[in-house]
Design an enzyme around this catalytic site. Structure first.
Site, PDB file in Angstrom:
ATOM      1  N   ASN A  61       8.737  -5.138 -10.659  1.00  0.00           N
ATOM      2  CA  ASN A  61       7.289  -5.203 -10.440  1.00  0.00           C
ATOM      3  C   ASN A  61       6.620  -3.827 -10.439  1.00  0.00           C
ATOM      4  OD1 ASN A  61       4.734  -6.487  -9.065  1.00  0.00           O
ATOM      5  ND2 ASN A  61       5.389  -4.836  -7.698  1.00  0.00           N
TER       6      ASN A  61
ATOM      7  N   ARG B 254       8.968   3.255  -3.169  1.00  0.00           N
ATOM      8  CA  ARG B 254       9.354   4.665  -3.358  1.00  0.00           C
ATOM      9  C   ARG B 254       9.058   5.497  -2.112  1.00  0.00           C
ATOM     10  NH1 ARG B 254       4.979   6.904  -7.815  1.00  0.00           N
ATOM     11  NH2 ARG B 254       3.179   5.724  -7.074  1.00  0.00           N
TER      12      ARG B 254
ATOM     13  N   LYS C  37       4.454  -1.445 -21.533  1.00  0.00           N
ATOM     14  CA  LYS C  37       4.692  -2.885 -21.352  1.00  0.00           C
ATOM     15  C   LYS C  37       5.187  -3.527 -22.663  1.00  0.00           C
ATOM     16  CE  LYS C  37       3.336  -3.124 -16.982  1.00  0.00           C
ATOM     17  NZ  LYS C  37       4.248  -3.418 -15.877  1.00  0.00           N
TER      18      LYS C  37
ATOM     19  N   ASN D  64       5.656  -2.399  -1.482  1.00  0.00           N
ATOM     20  CA  ASN D  64       4.961  -2.039  -0.247  1.00  0.00           C
ATOM     21  C   ASN D  64       3.523  -2.544  -0.226  1.00  0.00           C
ATOM     22  OD1 ASN D  64       5.131   0.216  -2.281  1.00  0.00           O
ATOM     23  ND2 ASN D  64       3.334   0.898  -1.139  1.00  0.00           N
ATOM     24  N   LYS D  65       3.004  -2.940  -1.396  1.00  0.00           N
ATOM     25  CA  LYS D  65       1.618  -3.426  -1.442  1.00  0.00           C
ATOM     26  C   LYS D  65       1.435  -4.288  -2.697  1.00  0.00           C
ATOM     27  CE  LYS D  65      -0.217   0.530  -3.986  1.00  0.00           C
ATOM     28  NZ  LYS D  65      -1.007   1.744  -3.963  1.00  0.00           N
ATOM     29  N   GLY D  66       0.217  -4.755  -2.891  1.00  0.00           N
ATOM     30  CA  GLY D  66      -0.142  -5.454  -4.125  1.00  0.00           C
ATOM     31  C   GLY D  66       0.680  -6.714  -4.386  1.00  0.00           C
TER      32      GLY D  66
ATOM     33  N   SER E 237       2.240  -7.205 -19.019  1.00  0.00           N
ATOM     34  CA  SER E 237       0.787  -7.329 -19.159  1.00  0.00           C
ATOM     35  C   SER E 237       0.465  -7.810 -20.557  1.00  0.00           C
ATOM     36  CB  SER E 237       0.138  -5.967 -18.924  1.00  0.00           C
ATOM     37  OG  SER E 237      -1.200  -6.007 -19.367  1.00  0.00           O
TER      38      SER E 237
ATOM     39  N   TYR F  69      -0.171   2.729 -20.977  1.00  0.00           N
ATOM     40  CA  TYR F  69       0.312   1.610 -20.153  1.00  0.00           C
ATOM     41  C   TYR F  69       0.714   0.435 -21.068  1.00  0.00           C
ATOM     42  CZ  TYR F  69      -0.269  -2.320 -16.813  1.00  0.00           C
ATOM     43  OH  TYR F  69      -0.110  -3.459 -16.050  1.00  0.00           O
TER      44      TYR F  69
HETATM   45  P1  NDP Z   1      -0.312  -1.833  -7.431  1.00  0.00           P
HETATM   46  O1  NDP Z   1      -0.811  -0.550  -7.974  1.00  0.00           O
HETATM   47  O2  NDP Z   1      -1.052  -2.514  -6.350  1.00  0.00           O
HETATM   48  O3  NDP Z   1       1.209  -1.685  -6.940  1.00  0.00           O
HETATM   49  C1  NDP Z   1       2.132  -1.007  -7.730  1.00  0.00           C
HETATM   50  C2  NDP Z   1       3.387  -0.812  -6.899  1.00  0.00           C
HETATM   51  O4  NDP Z   1       4.326  -0.097  -7.703  1.00  0.00           O
HETATM   52  C3  NDP Z   1       3.127   0.040  -5.651  1.00  0.00           C
HETATM   53  O5  NDP Z   1       3.925  -0.451  -4.607  1.00  0.00           O
HETATM   54  C4  NDP Z   1       3.596   1.421  -6.077  1.00  0.00           C
HETATM   55  O6  NDP Z   1       4.014   2.247  -5.002  1.00  0.00           O
HETATM   56  C5  NDP Z   1       4.792   0.996  -6.921  1.00  0.00           C
HETATM   57  N1  NDP Z   1       5.314   2.087  -7.727  1.00  0.00           N
HETATM   58  C6  NDP Z   1       4.669   2.889  -8.602  1.00  0.00           C
HETATM   59  N2  NDP Z   1       5.520   3.795  -9.108  1.00  0.00           N
HETATM   60  C7  NDP Z   1       6.730   3.570  -8.560  1.00  0.00           C
HETATM   61  C8  NDP Z   1       8.005   4.160  -8.667  1.00  0.00           C
HETATM   62  N3  NDP Z   1       8.222   5.234  -9.438  1.00  0.00           N
HETATM   63  N4  NDP Z   1       9.034   3.641  -7.945  1.00  0.00           N
HETATM   64  C9  NDP Z   1       8.849   2.585  -7.135  1.00  0.00           C
HETATM   65  N5  NDP Z   1       7.652   1.984  -6.963  1.00  0.00           N
HETATM   66  C10 NDP Z   1       6.605   2.477  -7.668  1.00  0.00           C
HETATM   67  O7  NDP Z   1      -0.170  -2.779  -8.713  1.00  0.00           O
HETATM   68  P2  NDP Z   1      -0.140  -4.377  -8.866  1.00  0.00           P
HETATM   69  O8  NDP Z   1       0.379  -5.005  -7.643  1.00  0.00           O
HETATM   70  O9  NDP Z   1      -1.425  -4.784  -9.422  1.00  0.00           O
HETATM   71  O10 NDP Z   1       0.903  -4.498 -10.057  1.00  0.00           O
HETATM   72  C11 NDP Z   1       2.163  -5.121  -9.947  1.00  0.00           C
HETATM   73  C12 NDP Z   1       2.686  -5.379 -11.348  1.00  0.00           C
HETATM   74  O11 NDP Z   1       1.833  -6.289 -12.047  1.00  0.00           O
HETATM   75  C13 NDP Z   1       2.763  -4.127 -12.218  1.00  0.00           C
HETATM   76  O12 NDP Z   1       3.922  -4.187 -13.016  1.00  0.00           O
HETATM   77  C14 NDP Z   1       1.522  -4.235 -13.101  1.00  0.00           C
HETATM   78  O13 NDP Z   1       1.679  -3.542 -14.307  1.00  0.00           O
HETATM   79  C15 NDP Z   1       1.462  -5.728 -13.298  1.00  0.00           C
HETATM   80  N6  NDP Z   1       0.132  -6.213 -13.681  1.00  0.00           N
HETATM   81  C16 NDP Z   1      -0.915  -6.149 -12.802  1.00  0.00           C
HETATM   82  C17 NDP Z   1      -2.161  -6.635 -13.169  1.00  0.00           C
HETATM   83  C18 NDP Z   1      -3.325  -6.627 -12.254  1.00  0.00           C
HETATM   84  O14 NDP Z   1      -4.414  -7.098 -12.686  1.00  0.00           O
HETATM   85  N7  NDP Z   1      -3.216  -6.149 -11.010  1.00  0.00           N
HETATM   86  C19 NDP Z   1      -2.377  -7.218 -14.514  1.00  0.00           C
HETATM   87  C20 NDP Z   1      -1.216  -7.201 -15.361  1.00  0.00           C
HETATM   88  C21 NDP Z   1      -0.014  -6.720 -14.936  1.00  0.00           C
HETATM   89  P3  NDP Z   1       3.006   3.286  -4.269  1.00  0.00           P
HETATM   90  O15 NDP Z   1       2.234   2.485  -3.265  1.00  0.00           O
HETATM   91  O16 NDP Z   1       3.941   4.266  -3.665  1.00  0.00           O
HETATM   92  O17 NDP Z   1       2.125   3.857  -5.329  1.00  0.00           O
END
Ligand code: NDP
Length: 302
Positions: free
Chosen positions: A113, A60, A224, A37-39, A165, A220
């Site tokens: 993701n 979620r 990972k 939904n984001k990121g 990560s 965390y």
């Molecule tokens: P965000 O926090 O922006 O997004 C995380 C996403 O995961 C959100 O959509 C969140 O939903 C969802 N989420 C969390 N818990 C659950 C769940 N139980 N079921 C379904 N969805 C869930 O993170 P990023 O976009 O930055 O991260 C994406 C991936 O990249 C992750 O695996 C992260 O560990 C990895 N990563 C990111 C880095 C960074 O610098 N950003 C660096 C290294 C790795 P909701 O909006 O509902 O919370």
């Protein structure tokens, strides 16, 4: 195998082997992205749609997820589906696998993701280790296991990419004995579970700092570390069976997880994710951990 299937396989092989076409995918190719939904997850869905695939955006929160999918349909991407999926909830995973089987049937690409962290950048506390491990590791693992029977596993090779990560690489483990277990070629899922149980016990007894666990974003990082280890075990299980399993650290990306800090955008990270999951079959490795450097280059650590 009948003659038609055999001929089709042979022709496809020749086309790929001789580089006659570079795009092995089409709109029949289906990808699932969790936490989209984001990121980075949302950006990955958008990039895969731009490249012509059919993509299932999962989230979620039903409202956030359907709004995200709708925003993509509004800008012309008709091949986006939405389904609610909380990876920390086994019943949600089972419902999703059943929905996917009924509605789309065959899966080509899974991007695990979704993840959580409760630390700010620069903060290294242990806050909710059970939730982090249940989501980041067991969530991705349970979903993968539930979807395994649905992968196409054709000549174009199905793909699982686990978003990981560099905080969870083996060199962050200061304990030689734990490291020896996790880097073993004969590593088992039971050993990964036992490692996580040990970590949680050390947290409870207040001894984790002395035991050589990673220091940065420790809970965390452990989640990972376990995901990387599981990916290697799974890659071994499917070696030669037309399913590749890799991990990618997208680098320090500006999303909510980092409080908006980072060296590059989610769209830049997503371009790398798409490049990796769409590699031509003959260039696709398995059991690797990739790191995105300078937001454009990919290097393999293993
Ligand atoms: P965000 O926090 O922006 O997004 C995380 C996403 O995961 C959100 O959509 C969140 O939903 C969802 N989420 C969390 N818990 C659950 C769940 N139980 N079921 C379904 N969805 C869930 O993170 P990023 O976009 O930055 O991260 C994406 C991936 O990249 C992750 O695996 C992260 O560990 C990895 N990563 C990111 C880095 C960074 O610098 N950003 C660096 C290294 C790795 P909701 O909006 O509902 O919370």
């Amino acid at each position: 195998m009948d003659v038609v299937t055999l001929m089709y396989g042979l022709i496809t092989y020749i086309i790929y082997a001789y580089g006659i076409i570079h795009e092995w995918w089409s709109e029949e190719t289906t990808a699932v992205v969790t936490g989209a939904n984001k990121g980075i997850g949302f950006a990955v869905v958008k990039r895969l749609l731009e490249l012509g695939l059919t993509v299932v955006l999962t989230a979620r929160n039903a409202e956030n997820g359907s709004q995200a999918a709708e925003s993509l349909r509004r800008i012309g991407f008709g091949n986006v589906h939405f389904c609610c999926l909380d990876i920390s909830d086994p019943s949600s995973i089972a419902a999703f696998a059943s929905w996917f089987g009924r509605n789309l049937g065959i899966l080509d690409i899974l991007v695990n993701n979704a993840a959580v962290s409760f630390n700010a950048v620069g903060e290294n506390l242990i806050k909710e280790p059970e939730t982090i491990i249940k989501t980041n590791f067991y969530g991705a693992k349970l979903l993968t296991e539930a979807l395994l029977p649905l992968f196409r596993r054709s000549v174009s090779v199905s793909r699982i990419l686990n978003m990981s990560s560099r905080l969870g690489t083996l060199n962050k483990l200061r304990s030689p004995s734990i490291r020896r277990i996790l880097e073993s070629e004969d590593l088992t899922n039971e050993q990964i579970d036992a490692t996580l149980t040990q970590f949680l016990q050390d947290v409870k007894s207040g001894t984790w700092e002395k035991q050589g666990w990673p220091e940065n974003w420790p809970d965390y990082a452990i989640s990972k570390l376990a995901l990387n280890a599981y990916s290697r075990v799974l890659a071994r299980r499917y070696d030669g069976k037309k399913l590749s399993v890799n991990c990618l650290c997208p680098g320090f990306t500006r999303t909510s997880m980092t409080g908006g800090q980072g060296t590059h955008t989610a769209d830049e990270a997503a371009a790398i994710v798409a490049k990796l999951v769409l590699l031509p079959p003959e260039k696709l490795a398995t059991g690797k951990f990739y790191i995105c450097v300078e937001s454009k280059k990919l290097i393999s650590k293993l």
